[in-house]
Design a protein around this motif. Structure first.
Motif, PDB file in Angstrom:
ATOM      1  N   GLN A 121       0.802  -1.228   0.000  1.00 24.89           N
ATOM      2  CA  GLN A 121       0.000   0.000   0.000  1.00 24.89           C
ATOM      3  C   GLN A 121       0.832   1.275   0.000  1.00 24.89           C
ATOM      4  O   GLN A 121       0.341   2.341   0.384  1.00 24.89           O
ATOM      5  CB  GLN A 121      -0.977   0.005   1.171  1.00 24.89           C
ATOM      6  CG  GLN A 121      -2.219  -0.861   0.940  1.00 24.89           C
ATOM      7  CD  GLN A 121      -3.073  -0.371  -0.208  1.00 24.89           C
ATOM      8  OE1 GLN A 121      -2.863  -0.744  -1.365  1.00 24.89           O
ATOM      9  NE2 GLN A 121      -4.049   0.469   0.082  1.00 24.89           N
ATOM     10  N   HIS A 122       2.075   1.178  -0.427  1.00 24.42           N
ATOM     11  CA  HIS A 122       2.853   2.401  -0.666  1.00 24.42           C
ATOM     12  C   HIS A 122       2.465   2.909  -2.043  1.00 24.42           C
ATOM     13  O   HIS A 122       2.533   2.168  -3.026  1.00 24.42           O
ATOM     14  CB  HIS A 122       4.347   2.114  -0.601  1.00 24.42           C
ATOM     15  CG  HIS A 122       5.202   3.347  -0.595  1.00 24.42           C
ATOM     16  ND1 HIS A 122       5.409   4.123  -1.720  1.00 24.42           N
ATOM     17  CD2 HIS A 122       5.883   3.964   0.411  1.00 24.42           C
ATOM     18  CE1 HIS A 122       6.190   5.137  -1.421  1.00 24.42           C
ATOM     19  NE2 HIS A 122       6.490   5.079  -0.129  1.00 24.42           N
ATOM     20  N   PRO A 238      -6.343   2.438   3.492  1.00 25.43           N
ATOM     21  CA  PRO A 238      -5.593   3.599   3.025  1.00 25.43           C
ATOM     22  C   PRO A 238      -4.209   3.222   2.524  1.00 25.43           C
ATOM     23  O   PRO A 238      -3.694   2.141   2.830  1.00 25.43           O
ATOM     24  CB  PRO A 238      -5.480   4.468   4.289  1.00 25.43           C
ATOM     25  CG  PRO A 238      -5.469   3.466   5.403  1.00 25.43           C
ATOM     26  CD  PRO A 238      -6.428   2.381   4.966  1.00 25.43           C
ATOM     27  N   THR A 239      -3.603   4.102   1.750  1.00 25.48           N
ATOM     28  CA  THR A 239      -2.186   3.968   1.454  1.00 25.48           C
ATOM     29  C   THR A 239      -1.422   4.347   2.718  1.00 25.48           C
ATOM     30  O   THR A 239      -1.888   5.163   3.518  1.00 25.48           O
ATOM     31  CB  THR A 239      -1.760   4.884   0.297  1.00 25.48           C
ATOM     32  OG1 THR A 239      -2.141   6.237   0.595  1.00 25.48           O
ATOM     33  CG2 THR A 239      -2.427   4.463  -1.009  1.00 25.48           C
ATOM     34  N   THR A 240      -0.264   3.757   2.915  1.00 25.29           N
ATOM     35  CA  THR A 240       0.504   4.013   4.133  1.00 25.29           C
ATOM     36  C   THR A 240       1.985   4.151   3.807  1.00 25.29           C
ATOM     37  O   THR A 240       2.509   3.417   2.969  1.00 25.29           O
ATOM     38  CB  THR A 240       0.327   2.881   5.166  1.00 25.29           C
ATOM     39  OG1 THR A 240       0.693   1.630   4.564  1.00 25.29           O
ATOM     40  CG2 THR A 240      -1.109   2.806   5.664  1.00 25.29           C
ATOM     41  N   GLU A 241       2.654   5.080   4.480  1.00 26.75           N
ATOM     42  CA  GLU A 241       4.101   5.220   4.327  1.00 26.75           C
ATOM     43  C   GLU A 241       4.828   4.105   5.070  1.00 26.75           C
ATOM     44  O   GLU A 241       5.891   3.669   4.657  1.00 26.75           O
ATOM     45  CB  GLU A 241       4.545   6.592   4.860  1.00 26.75           C
ATOM     46  CG  GLU A 241       4.081   7.772   4.015  1.00 26.75           C
ATOM     47  CD  GLU A 241       4.677   7.751   2.617  1.00 26.75           C
ATOM     48  OE1 GLU A 241       5.854   7.346   2.477  1.00 26.75           O
ATOM     49  OE2 GLU A 241       3.977   8.134   1.664  1.00 26.75           O
ATOM     50  N   VAL A 242       4.256   3.676   6.201  1.00 31.38           N
ATOM     51  CA  VAL A 242       4.802   2.556   6.967  1.00 31.38           C
ATOM     52  C   VAL A 242       3.987   1.314   6.628  1.00 31.38           C
ATOM     53  O   VAL A 242       2.758   1.351   6.589  1.00 31.38           O
ATOM     54  CB  VAL A 242       4.720   2.836   8.489  1.00 31.38           C
ATOM     55  CG1 VAL A 242       5.212   1.627   9.285  1.00 31.38           C
ATOM     56  CG2 VAL A 242       5.524   4.078   8.850  1.00 31.38           C
ATOM     57  N   ASN A 248      -3.249  -1.416   6.562  1.00 30.93           N
ATOM     58  CA  ASN A 248      -3.368  -1.455   5.104  1.00 30.93           C
ATOM     59  C   ASN A 248      -3.896  -2.768   4.539  1.00 30.93           C
ATOM     60  O   ASN A 248      -3.906  -2.962   3.323  1.00 30.93           O
ATOM     61  CB  ASN A 248      -2.028  -1.104   4.444  1.00 30.93           C
ATOM     62  CG  ASN A 248      -0.915  -2.082   4.791  1.00 30.93           C
ATOM     63  OD1 ASN A 248      -1.144  -3.254   5.032  1.00 30.93           O
ATOM     64  ND2 ASN A 248       0.327  -1.585   4.802  1.00 30.93           N
ATOM     65  N   SER A 249      -4.346  -3.678   5.405  1.00 32.02           N
ATOM     66  CA  SER A 249      -4.842  -4.972   4.917  1.00 32.02           C
ATOM     67  C   SER A 249      -6.176  -5.323   5.567  1.00 32.02           C
ATOM     68  O   SER A 249      -6.466  -4.887   6.679  1.00 32.02           O
ATOM     69  CB  SER A 249      -3.831  -6.088   5.216  1.00 32.02           C
ATOM     70  OG  SER A 249      -2.576  -5.812   4.624  1.00 32.02           O
TER      71      SER A 249
END
Length: 373
Positions: A121-122, A238-242, A248-249
């Motif tokens: 999800q990056h 959502p998209t996530t940086e971490v 994200n799942s």
């Protein structure tokens, strides 16, 4: 959004609570694969060598398609090394399992294991992440597509599930082939082409009519089943940086007998926490997650997850979902999405989509102008 943690952070806390045998390969999973393989071969021979009413062929095609999908789920597990550990045997069995979907084991491990799992999800690095509004607006074709009303886009999007895995797999082959060591590219190419040679050979043997029932219809069915799961894995998150699997799942819930047939593929958050653990133990992992972080864990009944996908747009904008045709903003899981009553955040309606598109056009204009300076 709550503070994010890496999948390693979660795994370190849960690992002591898992039995040691959970980290060993489980080769008995292959018995299920053998059963699917035998049923598939039997059905192919039935259509290829006998003449029946076409309606009977359709029924047999449905069985073949279900077997194709289930073999793909097993192939996914095999290539994570949770069934056998020897590299040559893992790749051989993975190639057999993914043969119906015509995806080579080396490509799959590069695309799925080493890229998707590392960058889940990056918005830039995950090859499976849905694009952002900015990326969509840079394409003239996509700008036109996303002008269509949301229900129309949802209808065609769900219809496209019957093609998405095969199309995306081909795209990943084009994207990643050049990243392999030159000495390995020939093997990657061979793994991708050989299944198609066999399916084309089948076409020559039985002719186009029977081939449609033996391969084309089953392939569409397999795509639909596989992508029905995959589309719910992350597209409501959502998209996530971490790379935080709890953020994200999404794990979907299905009847127990479906989990048995599909090798527990529904346990997706668990899989992203422990991709090296056999899915046989994912129910235990799920129990531990819900004991430790019940407020962070996302699970949803499979049919409700698909319905939520139908009712929400796909482009991301600031970690939320946005409908470019209306400017309406929708939350994501853990970020304002109420799956019991899905509606846009009316108070946050984005009215600057045209302004955004104008900005993109201006940027393109500046790039073109710079070429002549």
């Amino acid at each position: 959004m709550k503070d994010l943690h890496s999948f390693g952070w979660y795994a370190a806390k849960l690992k002591p609570h898992l039995p040691k045998k959970a980290f060993n390969p489980v080769p008995t999973r292959l018995w299920g694969g053998l059963a699917y393989l035998l049923v598939t071969v039997g059905c192919l021979l039935t259509i290829g060598m006998l003449d029946f009413n076409p309606f009977i062929y359709i029924g047999v095609s449905l069985v073949i398609g279900a077997c194709f999908a289930a073999l793909g789920f097993l192939g996914h597990e095999i290539l994570h090394g949770t069934v056998v550990r020897k590299a040559w045997l893992r790749d051989f069995l993975g190639a057999v399992a993914f043969w119906p979907l015509s995806t080579g084991p080396k490509l799959w491990r590069k695309w799925h294991n080493l890229t998707h799992h590392v960058h889940t999800q990056h918005e830039e690095h995950d090859p499976d992440a849905w694009p952002t509004l900015e990326r969509i607006m840079r394409s003239r074709l996509l700008r036109w597509v996303y002008k269509l009303p949301l229900p129309v886009r949802a209808f065609f999007s769900f219809c496209s599930l019957s093609l998405q895995f095969s199309v995306h797999s081909l795209n990943m082959f084009v994207v990643y082939l050049k990243e392999f060591n030159p000495k390995k590219r020939r093997a990657v190419f061979f793994e991708a082409v050989l299944p198609w040679i066999s399916w084309i050979g089948l076409l020559v043997w039985v002719g186009p009519v029977k081939w449609i029932f033996m391969f084309l219809i089953p392939l569409l069915i397999a795509n639909l089943i596989v992508m029905a799961y995959i589309s719910t894995n992350h597209r409501l998150n959502p998209t996530t940086e971490v790379n935080d699997p709890l953020a994200n799942s999404l794990t979907v819930t299905v009847p127990k007998w479906v989990d048995v047939l599909h090798f527990n593929f529904s346990y997706h958050t668990e899989h992203h926490l422990f991709p090296g653990v056999s899915s046989k133990y994912y129910p235990h992992v799920k129990k531990l997650i819900k004991e430790h972080w019940p407020d962070r864990y996302h699970e949803m009944r499979f049919d409700k997850a698909l319905l939520a996908l139908w009712k929400t747009p796909r482009p991301y904008h600031n970690r939320e979902l946005i409908d470019p045709s209306s400017g309406n903003v929708y939350g994501t899981l853990g970020n304002g999405l109420d799956t019991t009553k899905i509606q846009s955040k009316l108070e946050e309606k984005v009215n600057n989509t045209k302004e955004f598109m104008t900005t993109i056009s201006e940027q393109k204009g500046k790039k073109r102008a710079s070429k002549y300076q």
